[in-house]
Design an enzyme around this catalytic site. Structure first.
Site, PDB file in Angstrom:
ATOM      1  N   ASP A  20      -6.531  35.980 -13.541  1.00 62.46           N
ATOM      2  CA  ASP A  20      -6.658  37.397 -13.871  1.00 62.46           C
ATOM      3  C   ASP A  20      -5.887  37.680 -15.155  1.00 62.46           C
ATOM      4  OD1 ASP A  20      -7.818  39.944 -12.515  1.00 62.46           O
ATOM      5  OD2 ASP A  20      -5.952  40.545 -13.458  1.00 62.46           O
TER       6      ASP A  20
ATOM      7  N   ARG B 298     -11.411  33.983   0.004  1.00 64.74           N
ATOM      8  CA  ARG B 298     -10.542  35.147  -0.239  1.00 64.74           C
ATOM      9  C   ARG B 298      -9.858  35.639   1.029  1.00 64.74           C
ATOM     10  NH1 ARG B 298      -7.447  38.496  -0.993  1.00 64.74           N
ATOM     11  NH2 ARG B 298      -7.504  40.387  -2.256  1.00 64.74           N
TER      12      ARG B 298
ATOM     13  N   ARG C  30     -16.286  38.710  -5.595  1.00 67.07           N
ATOM     14  CA  ARG C  30     -16.603  39.167  -4.231  1.00 67.07           C
ATOM     15  C   ARG C  30     -18.077  39.273  -3.895  1.00 67.07           C
ATOM     16  NH1 ARG C  30     -12.776  44.115  -5.033  1.00 67.07           N
ATOM     17  NH2 ARG C  30     -13.505  43.544  -7.097  1.00 67.07           N
TER      18      ARG C  30
ATOM     19  N   ARG D 149     -17.285  37.899 -14.752  1.00 66.98           N
ATOM     20  CA  ARG D 149     -16.976  37.975 -13.310  1.00 66.98           C
ATOM     21  C   ARG D 149     -17.992  37.188 -12.474  1.00 66.98           C
ATOM     22  NH1 ARG D 149     -13.365  42.207 -11.401  1.00 66.98           N
ATOM     23  NH2 ARG D 149     -11.868  42.390 -13.070  1.00 66.98           N
TER      24      ARG D 149
ATOM     25  N   TYR E 145      -2.144  48.784 -18.659  1.00 72.97           N
ATOM     26  CA  TYR E 145      -1.881  48.581 -17.227  1.00 72.97           C
ATOM     27  C   TYR E 145      -0.376  48.607 -16.940  1.00 72.97           C
ATOM     28  CZ  TYR E 145      -6.620  47.239 -15.777  1.00 72.97           C
ATOM     29  OH  TYR E 145      -7.956  47.243 -15.461  1.00 72.97           O
TER      30      TYR E 145
HETATM   31  O1  CP3 Z   1     -15.454  34.693 -12.922  1.00 75.86           O
HETATM   32  C1  CP3 Z   1     -14.529  35.424 -13.331  1.00 75.86           C
HETATM   33  O2  CP3 Z   1     -14.630  36.140 -14.324  1.00 75.86           O
HETATM   34  C2  CP3 Z   1     -13.257  35.374 -12.533  1.00 75.86           C
HETATM   35  C3  CP3 Z   1     -11.993  35.454 -13.311  1.00 75.86           C
HETATM   36  C4  CP3 Z   1     -11.557  36.874 -13.663  1.00 75.86           C
HETATM   37  C5  CP3 Z   1     -11.042  37.824 -12.739  1.00 75.86           C
HETATM   38  N1  CP3 Z   1     -10.598  38.901 -13.464  1.00 75.86           N
HETATM   39  C6  CP3 Z   1     -10.956  37.678 -11.274  1.00 75.86           C
HETATM   40  C7  CP3 Z   1     -10.756  38.858 -10.425  1.00 75.86           C
HETATM   41  C8  CP3 Z   1     -11.485  37.419 -14.932  1.00 75.86           C
HETATM   42  C9  CP3 Z   1     -11.977  36.846 -16.251  1.00 75.86           C
HETATM   43  C10 CP3 Z   1     -10.877  38.705 -14.800  1.00 75.86           C
HETATM   44  C11 CP3 Z   1     -10.558  39.576 -15.944  1.00 75.86           C
HETATM   45  C12 CP3 Z   1     -10.039  40.919 -15.699  1.00 75.86           C
HETATM   46  N2  CP3 Z   1      -9.162  41.339 -14.739  1.00 75.86           N
HETATM   47  C13 CP3 Z   1     -10.310  42.023 -16.537  1.00 75.86           C
HETATM   48  C14 CP3 Z   1     -11.169  41.984 -17.802  1.00 75.86           C
HETATM   49  C15 CP3 Z   1     -12.621  42.053 -17.506  1.00 75.86           C
HETATM   50  C16 CP3 Z   1     -13.133  43.450 -17.214  1.00 75.86           C
HETATM   51  O3  CP3 Z   1     -13.655  43.592 -16.085  1.00 75.86           O
HETATM   52  O4  CP3 Z   1     -13.039  44.333 -18.045  1.00 75.86           O
HETATM   53  C17 CP3 Z   1      -9.622  43.131 -16.011  1.00 75.86           C
HETATM   54  C18 CP3 Z   1      -9.647  44.538 -16.565  1.00 75.86           C
HETATM   55  C19 CP3 Z   1      -8.894  42.685 -14.876  1.00 75.86           C
HETATM   56  C20 CP3 Z   1      -7.951  43.478 -14.025  1.00 75.86           C
HETATM   57  C21 CP3 Z   1      -8.378  43.542 -12.615  1.00 75.86           C
HETATM   58  N3  CP3 Z   1      -8.455  42.461 -11.775  1.00 75.86           N
HETATM   59  C22 CP3 Z   1      -8.761  44.695 -11.891  1.00 75.86           C
HETATM   60  C23 CP3 Z   1      -8.816  46.099 -12.442  1.00 75.86           C
HETATM   61  C24 CP3 Z   1      -9.053  44.267 -10.579  1.00 75.86           C
HETATM   62  C25 CP3 Z   1      -9.370  45.121  -9.391  1.00 75.86           C
HETATM   63  C26 CP3 Z   1     -10.649  45.810  -9.526  1.00 75.86           C
HETATM   64  C27 CP3 Z   1     -11.788  44.900  -9.203  1.00 75.86           C
HETATM   65  O5  CP3 Z   1     -12.701  44.727 -10.020  1.00 75.86           O
HETATM   66  O6  CP3 Z   1     -11.748  44.388  -8.082  1.00 75.86           O
HETATM   67  C28 CP3 Z   1      -8.907  42.850 -10.537  1.00 75.86           C
HETATM   68  C29 CP3 Z   1      -9.114  41.979  -9.370  1.00 75.86           C
HETATM   69  C30 CP3 Z   1      -9.945  40.762  -9.546  1.00 75.86           C
HETATM   70  N4  CP3 Z   1      -9.894  39.904 -10.615  1.00 75.86           N
HETATM   71  C31 CP3 Z   1     -10.879  40.253  -8.594  1.00 75.86           C
HETATM   72  C32 CP3 Z   1     -11.395  39.072  -9.154  1.00 75.86           C
HETATM   73  C33 CP3 Z   1     -12.382  38.124  -8.497  1.00 75.86           C
HETATM   74  C34 CP3 Z   1     -11.191  40.861  -7.216  1.00 75.86           C
HETATM   75  C35 CP3 Z   1     -10.009  40.697  -6.375  1.00 75.86           C
HETATM   76  C36 CP3 Z   1     -10.267  40.542  -4.900  1.00 75.86           C
HETATM   77  O7  CP3 Z   1     -11.029  39.630  -4.470  1.00 75.86           O
HETATM   78  O8  CP3 Z   1      -9.630  41.265  -4.130  1.00 75.86           O
END
Ligand code: CP3
Length: 345
Positions: A76, A39, A30, A26, A152
């Site tokens: 994502d 964003r 944010r 990540r 999910y």
């Molecule tokens: O640099 C990076 O890693 C960005 C790319 C990336 C994102 N999600 C962007 C994202 C990657 C590799 C992921 C993987 C991801 N997504 C996982 C596996 C990694 C882990 O954390 O276990 C999972 C479980 C998700 C599912 C997901 N996406 C959730 C549960 C959420 C919401 C909760 C949260 O952490 O905000 C997201 C949203 C998400 N994915 C954001 C980002 C930057 C935030 C969204 C926003 O800006 O509103």
């Protein structure tokens, strides 16, 4: 400098290095003001992921800010369920919510075929990022594990214990396996397309590995990860691409995990008793600073980083990373401090 000089690829190839390559799960997100500025132009997070130019800009932000040794595709894991028509939305403060989750067994049977071209916005993001990156910085493509995507899709949202998912797989074993197989096939073609578009490395996220007992973990998750990895290793296009596997707190040990033939294990921060003598030479390792340490004073961060560096000092193929993703409350200054500290050792 070209890609052959990449210390990240060398570490994935199990070479011992004096300074480990560094990237962070990540790393785009944010916690960065640059990210928040982009964003705010999008109401729905997934709409932002569907814009390849924006994804390119976001993936490069942490590379430009911290000069990291690898970039990761900005997207994502839930793009696949969205492409299967499950209608994924990200609601403020709630995480992902599905309009059409898998509620009953016939929902699995009625799913449309996975259309890889529905995700061409992802492959375009990969090629844009690859073209924009410095030549010596590898790009990581990724997918969720079949199990994590199923969890999910069935639960329909994030949850602490995924109780509905657990009862669904108990009561609909056959359809659960049909669904997991379908997701495995989708992940394979999706990852292959990312490699064709320019991804140098693949990471598989089994973020909900912790939900299952040891036996169920083998049945519902590991078997499908193993099959996904073997398909990737058998295909000409993907055969030479290193594969990293992240599993969050699985009931099985790293020694058992290596059976699935990933090239690298990405360690959750709570992982204990890592049998380095046994694993050395068999698999590269990545990890595993607790992200919460980054909320502490500089000296606490440095000491914890030193402890980890010492632990993996003699390991052949070690990549510095966190033991899970950076959270929005982390100060980017701490990422800079940590990165500089590791490189100064
Ligand atoms: O640099 C990076 O890693 C960005 C790319 C990336 C994102 N999600 C962007 C994202 C990657 C590799 C992921 C993987 C991801 N997504 C996982 C596996 C990694 C882990 O954390 O276990 C999972 C479980 C998700 C599912 C997901 N996406 C959730 C549960 C959420 C919401 C909760 C949260 O952490 O905000 C997201 C949203 C998400 N994915 C954001 C980002 C930057 C935030 C969204 C926003 O800006 O509103």
């Amino acid at each position: 400098m070209n890609i052959e000089n990449s210390i990240f690829l060398k570490a994935l190839n199990k070479e011992k290095l004096s300074t480990p390559p560094i990237w962070y799960m990540r790393q785009a997100g944010r916690y960065m003001p640059e990210y928040r500025a982009v964003r705010k132009n999008f109401k729905n997070f997934l709409d932002m992921c569907k814009n390849p130019e924006v994804c390119c800009e976001l993936a490069l932000q942490p590379i430009n800010a911290f000069n990291l040794d690898a970039a990761i595709l900005f997207s994502d894991i839930l793009t696949i369920p969205d492409a299967l028509g499950l209608g994924v939305k990200f609601l403020e403060g709630e995480g992902p919510v599905f309009d059409n989750p898998i509620k009953v067994s016939k929902d699995v049977i009625n799913l449309p075929d996975f259309e890889p071209d529905n995700l061409s916005y992802v492959y375009k993001a990969v090629s844009n990022i690859k073209n924009a990156l410095p030549k010596n910085i590898p790009l990581i493509g990724f997918s969720g594990s079949p199990w994590t995507l199923a969890a999910y899709s069935i639960e329909g949202r994030s949850s602490k214990n995924f109780e509905y998912t657990k009862s669904f797989i108990r009561n609909n074993e056959e359809e659960a396996h049909i669904f997991l197989q379908k997701l495995t096939d989708a992940c394979f073609i999706y990852l292959k397309k990312q490699v064709e578009a320019g991804a140098d490395v693949i990471q598989i996220f089994d973020s909900w590995a912790n939900l299952l007992s040891k036996k169920d973990y083998e049945t519902y998750s590991l078997n499908y990860i193993r099959s996904l990895i073997s398909k990737l290793k058998e295909d000409q296009v993907t055969a030479s691409i290193p594969i990293i596997l992240f599993a969050r707190e699985p009931e099985i040990s790293c020694n058992q995990m290596i059976k699935v033939q990933a090239d690298c294990l990405s360690l959750y921060w709570k992982t204990k008793d890592i049998d380095l003598a046994f694993l050395n030479g068999k698999v590269a390792l990545q990890g595993n600073l607790n992200p919460e340490i980054l909320l502490q004073e500089d000296n606490v961060i440095k000491n914890e980083a030193d402890r980890i560096l010492k632990q993996f000092k003699n390991y052949d193929g070690y990549i510095f990373n966190l033991g899970h993703g950076i959270t929005p409350n982390i100060d980017p200054g701490k990422i800079k401090l940590l990165t500089d500290h590791i490189r100064s050792r």
